[in-house]
Design a protein around this motif. Structure first.
Motif, PDB file in Angstrom:
ATOM      1  N   ALA A   9      25.335  -4.157  11.798  1.00  0.00           N
ATOM      2  CA  ALA A   9      25.801  -4.587  10.576  1.00  0.00           C
ATOM      3  C   ALA A   9      27.487  -4.583  10.331  1.00  0.00           C
ATOM      4  CB  ALA A   9      25.138  -4.009   9.663  1.00  0.00           C
ATOM      5  N   LEU A  10      28.040  -5.751  10.098  1.00  0.00           N
ATOM      6  CA  LEU A  10      29.106  -5.689  10.041  1.00  0.00           C
ATOM      7  C   LEU A  10      29.567  -5.891   8.444  1.00  0.00           C
ATOM      8  CD1 LEU A  10      30.300  -8.141  12.787  1.00  0.00           C
ATOM      9  CD2 LEU A  10      30.184  -5.896  12.701  1.00  0.00           C
ATOM     10  N   CYS A  11      30.091  -5.270   7.738  1.00  0.00           N
ATOM     11  CA  CYS A  11      30.574  -5.261   6.443  1.00  0.00           C
ATOM     12  C   CYS A  11      32.053  -5.654   6.301  1.00  0.00           C
ATOM     13  CB  CYS A  11      30.487  -3.847   5.684  1.00  0.00           C
ATOM     14  SG  CYS A  11      30.671  -3.653   3.951  1.00  0.00           S
ATOM     15  N   GLY A  12      32.280  -6.763   5.628  1.00  0.00           N
ATOM     16  CA  GLY A  12      33.533  -7.326   5.507  1.00  0.00           C
ATOM     17  C   GLY A  12      34.381  -6.725   4.475  1.00  0.00           C
ATOM     18  N   SER A  13      33.776  -5.730   3.560  1.00  0.00           N
ATOM     19  CA  SER A  13      34.807  -4.986   2.834  1.00  0.00           C
ATOM     20  C   SER A  13      34.889  -3.572   3.469  1.00  0.00           C
ATOM     21  CB  SER A  13      34.121  -4.782   1.357  1.00  0.00           C
ATOM     22  OG  SER A  13      34.755  -3.957   0.396  1.00  0.00           O
ATOM     23  N   GLN A  14      35.942  -2.945   3.314  1.00  0.00           N
ATOM     24  CA  GLN A  14      36.130  -1.621   3.826  1.00  0.00           C
ATOM     25  C   GLN A  14      36.364  -0.561   2.943  1.00  0.00           C
ATOM     26  OE1 GLN A  14      36.146  -0.969   7.514  1.00  0.00           O
ATOM     27  NE2 GLN A  14      35.217  -3.216   6.893  1.00  0.00           N
ATOM     28  N   ARG A  15      35.938  -1.058   1.384  1.00  0.00           N
ATOM     29  CA  ARG A  15      35.879   0.044   0.218  1.00  0.00           C
ATOM     30  C   ARG A  15      34.813   0.852   0.388  1.00  0.00           C
ATOM     31  NH1 ARG A  15      34.674  -2.431  -4.629  1.00  0.00           N
ATOM     32  NH2 ARG A  15      35.474  -0.620  -5.595  1.00  0.00           N
ATOM     33  N   LYS A  16      34.919   2.022   0.081  1.00  0.00           N
ATOM     34  CA  LYS A  16      33.901   2.987   0.034  1.00  0.00           C
ATOM     35  C   LYS A  16      32.765   2.754  -0.955  1.00  0.00           C
ATOM     36  CE  LYS A  16      36.577   6.859   1.924  1.00  0.00           C
ATOM     37  NZ  LYS A  16      36.864   8.408   1.796  1.00  0.00           N
ATOM     38  N   ALA A  17      33.209   2.134  -2.098  1.00  0.00           N
ATOM     39  CA  ALA A  17      32.322   1.587  -3.292  1.00  0.00           C
ATOM     40  C   ALA A  17      31.888   0.242  -3.068  1.00  0.00           C
ATOM     41  CB  ALA A  17      33.016   1.983  -4.428  1.00  0.00           C
ATOM     42  N   SER A  18      31.995  -0.546  -1.908  1.00  0.00           N
ATOM     43  CA  SER A  18      31.653  -1.648  -1.836  1.00  0.00           C
ATOM     44  C   SER A  18      30.174  -2.052  -2.052  1.00  0.00           C
ATOM     45  CB  SER A  18      31.883  -2.029  -0.300  1.00  0.00           C
ATOM     46  OG  SER A  18      31.323  -3.431   0.215  1.00  0.00           O
ATOM     47  N   THR A  19      30.037  -3.074  -2.627  1.00  0.00           N
ATOM     48  CA  THR A  19      28.540  -3.531  -2.901  1.00  0.00           C
ATOM     49  C   THR A  19      27.882  -4.074  -1.809  1.00  0.00           C
ATOM     50  OG1 THR A  19      29.254  -5.864  -3.743  1.00  0.00           O
ATOM     51  CG2 THR A  19      28.978  -3.993  -5.560  1.00  0.00           C
ATOM     52  N   ASN A  20      28.784  -4.756  -0.913  1.00  0.00           N
ATOM     53  CA  ASN A  20      28.147  -5.229   0.130  1.00  0.00           C
ATOM     54  C   ASN A  20      27.856  -4.154   1.018  1.00  0.00           C
ATOM     55  OD1 ASN A  20      28.425  -8.422   0.690  1.00  0.00           O
ATOM     56  ND2 ASN A  20      30.257  -7.801  -0.560  1.00  0.00           N
ATOM     57  N   ARG A  21      28.419  -3.212   1.067  1.00  0.00           N
ATOM     58  CA  ARG A  21      28.078  -1.931   2.172  1.00  0.00           C
ATOM     59  C   ARG A  21      26.841  -1.144   1.466  1.00  0.00           C
ATOM     60  NH1 ARG A  21      29.857   0.980   6.177  1.00  0.00           N
ATOM     61  NH2 ARG A  21      29.055   3.138   6.382  1.00  0.00           N
ATOM     62  N   ARG A  22      26.685  -1.143   0.288  1.00  0.00           N
ATOM     63  CA  ARG A  22      25.632  -0.671  -0.690  1.00  0.00           C
ATOM     64  C   ARG A  22      24.485  -1.418  -0.207  1.00  0.00           C
ATOM     65  NH1 ARG A  22      25.922   1.442  -6.632  1.00  0.00           N
ATOM     66  NH2 ARG A  22      26.212   3.356  -5.447  1.00  0.00           N
ATOM     67  N   LEU A  23      24.660  -2.916  -0.095  1.00  0.00           N
ATOM     68  CA  LEU A  23      23.611  -3.664   0.273  1.00  0.00           C
ATOM     69  C   LEU A  23      23.158  -3.272   1.871  1.00  0.00           C
ATOM     70  CD1 LEU A  23      21.356  -5.945  -0.256  1.00  0.00           C
ATOM     71  CD2 LEU A  23      23.358  -7.538  -0.119  1.00  0.00           C
ATOM     72  N   LEU A  24      24.058  -3.216   2.883  1.00  0.00           N
ATOM     73  CA  LEU A  24      23.730  -2.867   4.144  1.00  0.00           C
ATOM     74  C   LEU A  24      22.864  -1.721   4.051  1.00  0.00           C
ATOM     75  CD1 LEU A  24      26.986  -4.263   6.018  1.00  0.00           C
ATOM     76  CD2 LEU A  24      24.483  -5.131   5.757  1.00  0.00           C
ATOM     77  N   GLU A  25      23.428  -0.490   3.573  1.00  0.00           N
ATOM     78  CA  GLU A  25      22.593   0.716   3.443  1.00  0.00           C
ATOM     79  C   GLU A  25      21.370   0.647   3.050  1.00  0.00           C
ATOM     80  OE1 GLU A  25      25.710   2.757   1.219  1.00  0.00           O
ATOM     81  OE2 GLU A  25      26.980   3.387   2.802  1.00  0.00           O
ATOM     82  N   ALA A  26      21.035  -0.394   1.731  1.00  0.00           N
ATOM     83  CA  ALA A  26      19.977  -0.428   1.307  1.00  0.00           C
ATOM     84  C   ALA A  26      19.009  -0.920   2.236  1.00  0.00           C
ATOM     85  CB  ALA A  26      19.942  -1.215   0.142  1.00  0.00           C
ATOM     86  N   LEU A  27      19.476  -2.156   3.216  1.00  0.00           N
ATOM     87  CA  LEU A  27      18.576  -2.627   4.141  1.00  0.00           C
ATOM     88  C   LEU A  27      18.338  -1.542   5.291  1.00  0.00           C
ATOM     89  CD1 LEU A  27      20.464  -6.172   4.327  1.00  0.00           C
ATOM     90  CD2 LEU A  27      18.168  -5.884   3.591  1.00  0.00           C
ATOM     91  N   ARG A  28      19.405  -0.811   5.936  1.00  0.00           N
ATOM     92  CA  ARG A  28      19.137   0.102   6.622  1.00  0.00           C
ATOM     93  C   ARG A  28      18.148   1.049   6.215  1.00  0.00           C
ATOM     94  NH1 ARG A  28      23.824   4.054   6.685  1.00  0.00           N
ATOM     95  NH2 ARG A  28      22.434   4.685   5.045  1.00  0.00           N
ATOM     96  N   ASP A  29      18.130   1.515   5.029  1.00  0.00           N
ATOM     97  CA  ASP A  29      17.250   2.498   4.804  1.00  0.00           C
ATOM     98  C   ASP A  29      15.596   1.919   4.479  1.00  0.00           C
ATOM     99  OD1 ASP A  29      19.593   4.384   4.479  1.00  0.00           O
ATOM    100  OD2 ASP A  29      19.585   4.193   2.470  1.00  0.00           O
ATOM    101  N   ASN A  30      15.690   0.595   4.481  1.00  0.00           N
ATOM    102  CA  ASN A  30      14.498   0.194   4.108  1.00  0.00           C
ATOM    103  C   ASN A  30      14.000  -0.682   5.123  1.00  0.00           C
ATOM    104  OD1 ASN A  30      13.413   0.394   1.021  1.00  0.00           O
ATOM    105  ND2 ASN A  30      15.671   0.207   1.107  1.00  0.00           N
ATOM    106  N   ALA A  31      14.522  -0.530   6.363  1.00  0.00           N
ATOM    107  CA  ALA A  31      14.052  -1.384   7.802  1.00  0.00           C
ATOM    108  C   ALA A  31      12.755  -1.096   8.032  1.00  0.00           C
ATOM    109  CB  ALA A  31      15.126  -1.118   8.746  1.00  0.00           C
ATOM    110  N   PRO A  32      12.011  -1.829   8.615  1.00  0.00           N
ATOM    111  CA  PRO A  32      10.697  -1.673   8.906  1.00  0.00           C
ATOM    112  C   PRO A  32      10.465  -0.803  10.113  1.00  0.00           C
ATOM    113  CG  PRO A  32      11.057  -4.264   8.874  1.00  0.00           C
ATOM    114  CD  PRO A  32      12.418  -3.346   8.568  1.00  0.00           C
TER     115      PRO A  32
END
Length: 184
Positions: A9-32
């Motif tokens: 996964a590539l996150c275009g935002s490098q901010r620690k509080a990035s909503t895009n990163r949060r979404l990627l983390e949620a996908l990672r944590d909910n991966a089948p």
């Protein structure tokens, strides 16, 4: 034991509080089961692209980044919009990959954590197609986290986890890759 299906996964935002990163983390944590998602930590460390530094002059970190992409079964790209365009760090990372062998025909799922940002999404789609990456259009996922409080974001992602929308999105992406249903 079956080899795990690996998504990078590539996150275009490098901010620690990035909503895009949060979404990627949620996908990672909910991966089948059987799917591993690794979120890149390298994008912000890459030097500015310079074609004089390709080939035998390629920096080690670029080689490591490209190797992660090459080893993955598919990519997930989360991209915010900055000034009606792609974030510079993400575009720089993609520029390093243009002439390499790791990206052609690699399947890509685009995710977006905002209700707006269509300019960046159009640019991202154009860049990825130009690079011969294969977009899995039916796997596109847009979750409007931008502008919501942390508590509201957590609640929204928790609801999507409970409804299995996040794990279903990843399962559909994997299914499209395995069946060959990829935009050509």
């Amino acid at each position: 034991m079956e080899k795990p299906f690996v998504l990078y996964a590539l996150c275009g935002s490098q901010r620690k509080a990035s909503t895009n990163r949060r979404l990627l983390e949620a996908l990672r944590d909910n991966a089948p089961a059987g799917v591993a998602i690794e979120i890149s930590e390298l994008i912000g460390e890459l030097p500015i692209f310079n074609s004089d530094r390709e080939g035998e002059n390629t920096p080690a970190i670029v080689e490591a980044f490209a190797a992660k992409i090459g080893a993955a079964d598919g990519l997930i790209v989360a991209c915010p919009e900055y000034a009606h365009g792609l974030p510079g760090g993400l575009k720089n990372a993609l520029d390093w990959l243009v002439s390499r062998d790791e990206v052609p025909f690699k399947p890509v799922m685009i995710v977006h954590a905002s209700h707006r940002g269509d300019f960046a999404l159009e640019q991202l789609t154009e860049v990825l197609r130009t690079m011969s990456l294969r977009l899995v259009d039916e796997a596109f996922l847009r979750i409007p986290l931008l502008g919501k409080s942390d508590d509201a974001q957590v609640a929204m992602l928790g609801g999507l986890s409970e409804s299995e929308r996040l794990s279903t999105a990843i399962a559909e992406f994997r299914s499209a890759i395995c069946s060959g249903r990829i935009d050509r």
